[in-house]
Design an enzyme around this catalytic site. Structure first.
Site, mmCIF file in Angstrom:
data_model
loop_
_atom_site.group_PDB
_atom_site.id
_atom_site.type_symbol
_atom_site.label_atom_id
_atom_site.label_comp_id
_atom_site.label_asym_id
_atom_site.label_seq_id
_atom_site.Cartn_x
_atom_site.Cartn_y
_atom_site.Cartn_z
ATOM 1 N N ASP A 1 0.831 -1.213 0.000
ATOM 2 C CA ASP A 1 0.000 0.000 0.000
ATOM 3 C C ASP A 1 0.862 1.258 0.000
ATOM 4 O OD1 ASP A 1 -2.440 -1.224 -0.127
ATOM 5 O OD2 ASP A 1 -2.880 -1.069 2.012
ATOM 6 N N ARG B 1 -5.672 5.759 -2.407
ATOM 7 C CA ARG B 1 -4.239 5.813 -2.156
ATOM 8 C C ARG B 1 -3.503 6.638 -3.210
ATOM 9 N NH1 ARG B 1 -3.755 3.841 2.400
ATOM 10 N NH2 ARG B 1 -4.823 1.954 3.071
ATOM 11 N N LYS C 1 -12.960 6.630 1.330
ATOM 12 C CA LYS C 1 -12.971 5.172 1.483
ATOM 13 C C LYS C 1 -12.318 4.746 2.790
ATOM 14 C CE LYS C 1 -11.041 1.082 -0.807
ATOM 15 N NZ LYS C 1 -12.172 0.163 -0.644
#
Length: 423
Positions: A312, A384, A409
């Site tokens: 991530d 992201r 989110k």
């Protein structure tokens, strides 16, 4: 808000203090464990993100009672006997809800229709083929092993399964979370390159906290029936969200403290902090939280990092790479093509648009430092992408982020916090 142009970060000698949401990854695991338990569990979690609301909406449709209490959620467990055995469940864009709920309901049994956002419909659900091989009946409205679909299950009768961890360790975690509803021990065999992945370890730690015994021998994990759930469980702050602020300490030579994050966190993205330490960021833990101090850093070398187990943060490292003094290589990230968007494509196209040479080769991304030119970042609706490239915007004051509110989110007030750092 269709787009946002952030002004440059405001240099200061002060310690900047921020608070990030609870980890939605841990919280959605806890919601599954509490919902399947044979008791009532109070989860201390703070403000909720969209992914958590998606999970709560599905639990409500299943007849599993939850009650918000200030910054807590009280969950009334069903003991593995789902009250509503025929329901329509909308997981929206929540990957954890999509994977964990599907597996849990396959173990518990029932007839369910699963729907999702268009974004989630693009993401493969390879775990469905594993469930199908166990006798679970699946009907797909469009593409096989993708949303939307219908599932008919009489429960999982086998006492062991094998799962490949290369694409997503969430499939393994989903099975481990659900296995406690079995009346006898259940063994999961892990294959692939991430059998000791950090998020599998997070799941195992949570099983222990929820009084679900397990044993591990190499790549085999055996889960035993739960004894009794805890009365309370506290969700850690989201280290993934904290990493953007710790990255800012490196990028802008600042001191930033993220409240209630501590060095002993088991979340996988703590490995990103090791990368920052290699560049000179100093971390100090205290009762208030973990402080990152980048004041002594005038320049830093590029990254050469295997990102497989904390992928991530590939976008975060990519956002820092243009400002390094040497090229960067972010390795073993092929699987991030299959997330909310093709994240490798998003990195390369957005950096190229800002005047930075970036390309992928196999599983790796190569980035050459360059002066950022005025431009616009396409977030592709991926939280992201928006949050990572906001760092480039803060450093330069030249970058507009399209669709910044997709960050809801996981981190609803992210851009609100960033705005306080520019005043």
């Amino acid at each position: 808000m269709d787009s946002v142009l952030l002004p440059p970060f405001r240099p200061t000698d002060e310690i900047l203090k921020v608070r990030v949401p609870a980890s939605k990854s841990i919280l959605n695991r806890a919601l599954i464990l509490a919902a399947l338990s044979n008791g009532t569990v109070k989860l201390h979690c703070g403000p909720l993100a969209e992914d958590t609301r998606a999970m709560l909406g599905c639990l409500d449709a299943l007849g599993i009672r939850t009650e918000p209490e200030n910054d807590d959620i009280k969950v009334y467990g069903c003991g593995g006997d789902i009250p509503v055995k025929t329901a329509v469940l909308d997981v929206k864009s929540a990957g954890t809800a999509a994977r964990f709920l599907t597996v849990a309901l396959a173990f518990c049994g029932g007839n369910y229709t699963f729907t999702s956002s268009k974004q989630m419909q693009k993401r493969p659900m390879e775990v469905l083929s594993v469930l199908e091989n166990c006798g679970i009946e699946l009907t797909f409205d469009r593409e096989k092993y993708r949303f939307p679909f219908r599932m008919k299950s009489n429960g999982i009768s086998v006492d062991s399964l094998t799962i490949n961890t290369d694409i997503s360790t969430q499939y393994a975690s989903g099975i481990l979370l659900a296995a406690s509803v079995k009346k006898s021990p259940f063994t999961l065999r892990l294959t692939g390159g991430r059998t000791t992945g950090s998020y599998i370890n997070v799941t195992l730690n949570m099983l222990e906290s929820f009084n679900i015994p397990y044993s591990r021998k190499g790549s085999e994990i055996t889960v035993f029936p739960q004894t009794a759930p805890p009365r309370e469980y506290t969700i850690e702050p989201d280290v993934s969200g904290a990493c953007y602020f710790y990255a800012l300490a490196l990028l802008c030579s600042a001191r930033i403290l993220v409240r209630d994050v501590h060095i002993n966190s088991t979340q996988g993205d703590m490995k990103f902090l090791r990368l920052l330490e290699e560049k000179g960021v100093k971390f100090t833990d205290s009762a208030e939280g973990l402080l990152a101090d980048g004041r002594a850093i005038k320049q830093f070398n590029g990254f050469d990092a295997d990102m497989r187990d904390f992928s991530d943060q590939t976008l975060t490292a990519a956002a820092l790479a243009p400002f390094a003094s040497s090229p960067s290589v972010l390795r073993n990230v092929k699987h991030i093509r299959l997330q909310e968007c093709d994240r490798i494509k998003a990195i390369c196209e957005n950096l190229n648009a800002l005047g930075v040479a970036a390309h992928s080769d196999g599983d790796d991304i190569y980035i050459t430092p360059a002066t950022i030119r005025t431009g616009t970042v396409n977030s592709y609706g991926d939280h992201r992408v928006a949050m990572a490239f906001a760092l480039v915007a803060l450093k330069t004051g030249k970058v507009t982020i399209k669709n910044p509110l997709c960050c809801k989110k996981t981190f609803e007030n992210y851009f609100d916090i960033l705005n306080t750092l520019t005043k």
